[in-house]
Design a protein around this motif. Sequence first.
Motif, PDB file in Angstrom:
ATOM      1  N   GLY A   1      -1.490 -62.068  29.425  1.00  0.00           N
ATOM      2  CA  GLY A   1      -0.469 -63.097  29.647  1.00  0.00           C
ATOM      3  C   GLY A   1      -0.053 -63.808  28.379  1.00  0.00           C
ATOM      4  N   PRO A   2      -1.016 -64.338  27.599  1.00  0.00           N
ATOM      5  CA  PRO A   2      -0.600 -65.008  26.353  1.00  0.00           C
ATOM      6  C   PRO A   2       0.139 -64.081  25.393  1.00  0.00           C
ATOM      7  CG  PRO A   2      -2.854 -65.586  26.929  1.00  0.00           C
ATOM      8  CD  PRO A   2      -2.455 -64.510  27.874  1.00  0.00           C
ATOM      9  N   ALA A   3      -0.273 -62.828  25.354  1.00  0.00           N
ATOM     10  CA  ALA A   3       0.416 -61.902  24.447  1.00  0.00           C
ATOM     11  C   ALA A   3       1.859 -61.687  24.867  1.00  0.00           C
ATOM     12  CB  ALA A   3      -0.333 -60.571  24.404  1.00  0.00           C
ATOM     13  N   LEU A   4       2.101 -61.555  26.185  1.00  0.00           N
ATOM     14  CA  LEU A   4       3.476 -61.379  26.663  1.00  0.00           C
ATOM     15  C   LEU A   4       4.319 -62.610  26.349  1.00  0.00           C
ATOM     16  CD1 LEU A   4       2.957 -59.636  30.129  1.00  0.00           C
ATOM     17  CD2 LEU A   4       3.916 -58.644  28.047  1.00  0.00           C
ATOM     18  N   VAL A   5       3.752 -63.787  26.569  1.00  0.00           N
ATOM     19  CA  VAL A   5       4.513 -65.016  26.305  1.00  0.00           C
ATOM     20  C   VAL A   5       4.810 -65.152  24.818  1.00  0.00           C
ATOM     21  CG1 VAL A   5       4.406 -67.523  26.401  1.00  0.00           C
ATOM     22  CG2 VAL A   5       3.609 -66.187  28.341  1.00  0.00           C
ATOM     23  N   ALA A   6       3.803 -64.877  23.979  1.00  0.00           N
ATOM     24  CA  ALA A   6       4.022 -65.002  22.537  1.00  0.00           C
ATOM     25  C   ALA A   6       5.053 -64.000  22.037  1.00  0.00           C
ATOM     26  CB  ALA A   6       2.700 -64.818  21.802  1.00  0.00           C
ATOM     27  N   ALA A   7       4.964 -62.748  22.532  1.00  0.00           N
ATOM     28  CA  ALA A   7       5.926 -61.731  22.102  1.00  0.00           C
ATOM     29  C   ALA A   7       7.345 -62.099  22.542  1.00  0.00           C
ATOM     30  CB  ALA A   7       5.525 -60.370  22.653  1.00  0.00           C
ATOM     31  N   SER A   8       7.482 -62.594  23.774  1.00  0.00           N
ATOM     32  CA  SER A   8       8.812 -62.991  24.257  1.00  0.00           C
ATOM     33  C   SER A   8       9.369 -64.143  23.436  1.00  0.00           C
ATOM     34  CB  SER A   8       8.733 -63.382  25.734  1.00  0.00           C
ATOM     35  OG  SER A   8       8.254 -62.313  26.525  1.00  0.00           O
ATOM     36  N   PHE A   9       8.499 -65.096  23.099  1.00  0.00           N
ATOM     37  CA  PHE A   9       8.950 -66.239  22.313  1.00  0.00           C
ATOM     38  C   PHE A   9       9.408 -65.810  20.926  1.00  0.00           C
ATOM     39  CE2 PHE A   9       8.163 -69.825  19.460  1.00  0.00           C
ATOM     40  CZ  PHE A   9       8.907 -70.807  20.088  1.00  0.00           C
TER      41      PHE A   9
ATOM     42  N   TRP B   1      -1.862 -73.259  26.368  1.00  0.00           N
ATOM     43  CA  TRP B   1      -2.371 -72.168  27.203  1.00  0.00           C
ATOM     44  C   TRP B   1      -3.891 -72.284  27.373  1.00  0.00           C
ATOM     45  CZ3 TRP B   1       0.432 -68.336  29.647  1.00  0.00           C
ATOM     46  CH2 TRP B   1      -0.313 -67.317  30.243  1.00  0.00           C
ATOM     47  N   THR B   2      -4.582 -72.649  26.312  1.00  0.00           N
ATOM     48  CA  THR B   2      -6.034 -72.789  26.404  1.00  0.00           C
ATOM     49  C   THR B   2      -6.414 -73.900  27.372  1.00  0.00           C
ATOM     50  OG1 THR B   2      -6.244 -72.000  24.137  1.00  0.00           O
ATOM     51  CG2 THR B   2      -8.126 -73.155  25.076  1.00  0.00           C
ATOM     52  N   ARG B   3      -5.770 -75.036  27.297  1.00  0.00           N
ATOM     53  CA  ARG B   3      -6.058 -76.134  28.205  1.00  0.00           C
ATOM     54  C   ARG B   3      -5.749 -75.749  29.637  1.00  0.00           C
ATOM     55  NH1 ARG B   3      -6.937 -81.295  26.818  1.00  0.00           N
ATOM     56  NH2 ARG B   3      -5.870 -81.954  28.742  1.00  0.00           N
ATOM     57  N   ALA B   4      -4.646 -75.019  29.827  1.00  0.00           N
ATOM     58  CA  ALA B   4      -4.299 -74.609  31.183  1.00  0.00           C
ATOM     59  C   ALA B   4      -5.328 -73.625  31.735  1.00  0.00           C
ATOM     60  CB  ALA B   4      -2.905 -73.995  31.204  1.00  0.00           C
ATOM     61  N   SER B   5      -5.839 -72.738  30.881  1.00  0.00           N
ATOM     62  CA  SER B   5      -6.854 -71.783  31.340  1.00  0.00           C
ATOM     63  C   SER B   5      -8.138 -72.486  31.750  1.00  0.00           C
ATOM     64  CB  SER B   5      -7.113 -70.756  30.238  1.00  0.00           C
ATOM     65  OG  SER B   5      -5.936 -70.056  29.914  1.00  0.00           O
ATOM     66  N   ARG B   6      -8.550 -73.450  30.984  1.00  0.00           N
ATOM     67  CA  ARG B   6      -9.757 -74.192  31.335  1.00  0.00           C
ATOM     68  C   ARG B   6      -9.559 -75.004  32.605  1.00  0.00           C
ATOM     69  NH1 ARG B   6     -11.829 -76.531  25.452  1.00  0.00           N
ATOM     70  NH2 ARG B   6     -12.382 -74.484  24.546  1.00  0.00           N
ATOM     71  N   ALA B   7      -8.385 -75.522  32.800  1.00  0.00           N
ATOM     72  CA  ALA B   7      -8.137 -76.287  34.023  1.00  0.00           C
ATOM     73  C   ALA B   7      -8.215 -75.403  35.256  1.00  0.00           C
ATOM     74  CB  ALA B   7      -6.768 -76.973  33.937  1.00  0.00           C
TER      75      ALA B   7
ATOM     76  N   PRO C   1       1.538 -72.391  17.649  1.00  0.00           N
ATOM     77  CA  PRO C   1       0.212 -73.018  17.818  1.00  0.00           C
ATOM     78  C   PRO C   1       0.167 -74.021  18.967  1.00  0.00           C
ATOM     79  CG  PRO C   1       0.812 -72.948  15.507  1.00  0.00           C
ATOM     80  CD  PRO C   1       2.031 -72.551  16.276  1.00  0.00           C
ATOM     81  N   LEU C   2       1.259 -74.758  19.147  1.00  0.00           N
ATOM     82  CA  LEU C   2       1.304 -75.705  20.260  1.00  0.00           C
ATOM     83  C   LEU C   2       1.242 -74.975  21.590  1.00  0.00           C
ATOM     84  CD1 LEU C   2       1.622 -78.655  21.132  1.00  0.00           C
ATOM     85  CD2 LEU C   2       4.107 -78.313  21.087  1.00  0.00           C
ATOM     86  N   LEU C   3       1.927 -73.846  21.693  1.00  0.00           N
ATOM     87  CA  LEU C   3       1.865 -73.048  22.921  1.00  0.00           C
ATOM     88  C   LEU C   3       0.467 -72.501  23.151  1.00  0.00           C
ATOM     89  CD1 LEU C   3       5.251 -71.076  22.733  1.00  0.00           C
ATOM     90  CD2 LEU C   3       4.689 -72.951  24.285  1.00  0.00           C
ATOM     91  N   ALA C   4      -0.175 -72.055  22.087  1.00  0.00           N
ATOM     92  CA  ALA C   4      -1.556 -71.537  22.239  1.00  0.00           C
ATOM     93  C   ALA C   4      -2.508 -72.623  22.720  1.00  0.00           C
ATOM     94  CB  ALA C   4      -2.014 -70.953  20.917  1.00  0.00           C
TER      95      ALA C   4
ATOM     96  N   ALA D   1       5.917 -59.327  33.192  1.00  0.00           N
ATOM     97  CA  ALA D   1       5.267 -60.582  33.554  1.00  0.00           C
ATOM     98  C   ALA D   1       5.243 -60.821  35.057  1.00  0.00           C
ATOM     99  CB  ALA D   1       5.967 -61.744  32.853  1.00  0.00           C
ATOM    100  N   LEU D   2       6.045 -60.069  35.813  1.00  0.00           N
ATOM    101  CA  LEU D   2       6.049 -60.234  37.260  1.00  0.00           C
ATOM    102  C   LEU D   2       4.736 -59.737  37.841  1.00  0.00           C
ATOM    103  CD1 LEU D   2       9.672 -59.060  38.065  1.00  0.00           C
ATOM    104  CD2 LEU D   2       8.826 -61.392  37.961  1.00  0.00           C
TER     105      LEU D   2
END
Length: 570
Positions: A63-71, A29-35, A23-26, A315-316
């Motif tokens: 992108g978020p799905a790849l990061v979440a799956a990798s994590f 990610w949301t804040r970074a997208s808005r920025a 949840p912290l990563l999500a 992700a590349l």
Amino acid sequence: MSLELGALHLLRPQWLWALLALPLLAWWWTRASRAREPWRDAIDAHLQPHLLEAPARSRRWAGPALVAASFVLSVIALAGPSLREVERPLAQGGTPLVIAVDLSSAALAPDLPPSRLAQARGEITRLLEARDGAPVALIAYADDAFTVAPLTEDAANVALFLDALAPEVMPVDGRNTARAIEHAVELLRRADQTSGDIVLLTGEADPAARDAAAAAAQAGHRVSVLGLGSPTGALVRTRDGAVRAVRLEADALRGLARAGDGEFAALQPGDADLRSLGLLDPGRAADARGEGGTRVREDQGYWLLPPLMLLGLLALRHRAGLAVLVLFAVLPWSPAHAVQWWERPDQAAHERIEAGNEAYRRGEFDAAAALYRSVDSADAHYNRGNALARQGQYREAITAYDAALAREPGMPDAIANRRAVAAALKRKPPPGPKSDKPKQGSGEGEKKPGSKGPAGQADSPPPEPSGDADPQNSKNKPQPSPKPDDASARDRQREADAAQRERMRRAMQQQGGEKPRPDQAPPPAETPAQRERRIANEAWLRRVPDEPGGLLRAKFRLEHERRQQQEPTP
């Protein structure tokens, strides 16, 4: 700690707590997208669909799905997933055994003639003879427990201490069987043994000992008891002068063995008692209990690495992942070899010297000389001189020694070998097998003449001079050189040289106890003061006690004092 989830077994389930960070990563990610989209805060919401181009939903969540799956995959891999058990054989080829013998005052009780201690020594001897390479350790205990010998495959090394076992070597009297069991478990733990046998040689037990045996069984070890004494018992005098009665407490010892998942047997003549305990055949006893090896869970988290690598490629950007996959597909799958492009000149020279050393050891002196010739260093020229001398090329060997001395003036080995070769050249003896070794290049592992070689024999310069280095000593002068066609004279010359070297060796041993070096002159004779000092030192060395009992007594006393100091004060 482990976690069983059906067929899946997690060896390190604590890593699953890391999933709480999703949840912290999500949120991040949301804040970074808005920025990255500042116009959305500056334009009214009802105008944004007409003024801003919305990215495709698939691209937005890729992108978020790849990061979440990798994590998630990384966390699961770190948790140690396991789907099967594998057999891990015992490292030393048998069930480890820890023998704990009671050395309290009761060990001198005569109810097992001549004494319990004497009978216990005999039983331990039988156990050691039956180990056949299986690891064994020996513990002596009274009110505290001490290691006589740690786990070792050399049972003969443990047997050296049997005659020294006596109550007198213990720093304190009493009987603390629970402490002995705990000490045995600690020895097995330090040796990374997950299962083992513990056998107690004692005549009494208490509830604390039964609790310790149960804890040892819980840890995977089996505690057995060999009872010392007789039901009628005997009187013994304790260290403080009191007299007390001791007897074999068979029921208490049987309960201790039962708590430790082991067996109990009273000491009796022969080996029937040890056989009933299952200790005379370490391999068979282990197989009977299903402990010939250890069943362990296999960590299969490495199977998650390929998916993680694939997600990293995806992700590349700019389809670089596909290019990397194609590159790996077309690369030849062959064993990797070290590239010598960046090898320094000194490293290359060292490798050539090492290759020359290998050729020299194989007896290929011509090839060794050629390899040494390709390196311009003092060590290389010195080794080349040795190789040439072994081939009988004495003049060329002298030239090589001169080259070594030109690069390292005063090199003692080159000076000694050159002198020996020059003397041999004057005598012109036929070349024979010698035992000199080449020097290791680059200053590492150099073999000096007269030093100990791999086989433990003294090296000598290629041609060994006959007799003493003193030319004035008439009896040590070189013998006349025999004619080449006179085989008997040649044999006599060799015998004379060997006899002279043996006389020198004996003389050196009598003077300083050192083995003479053929390439060096013997040291000067001792002065009266030096001889007196040497005799005094030898007398002091003879006074140093080497009796095992004294060594054990001092060791146990120091260990007991250290433990007393570490114990917290009430």
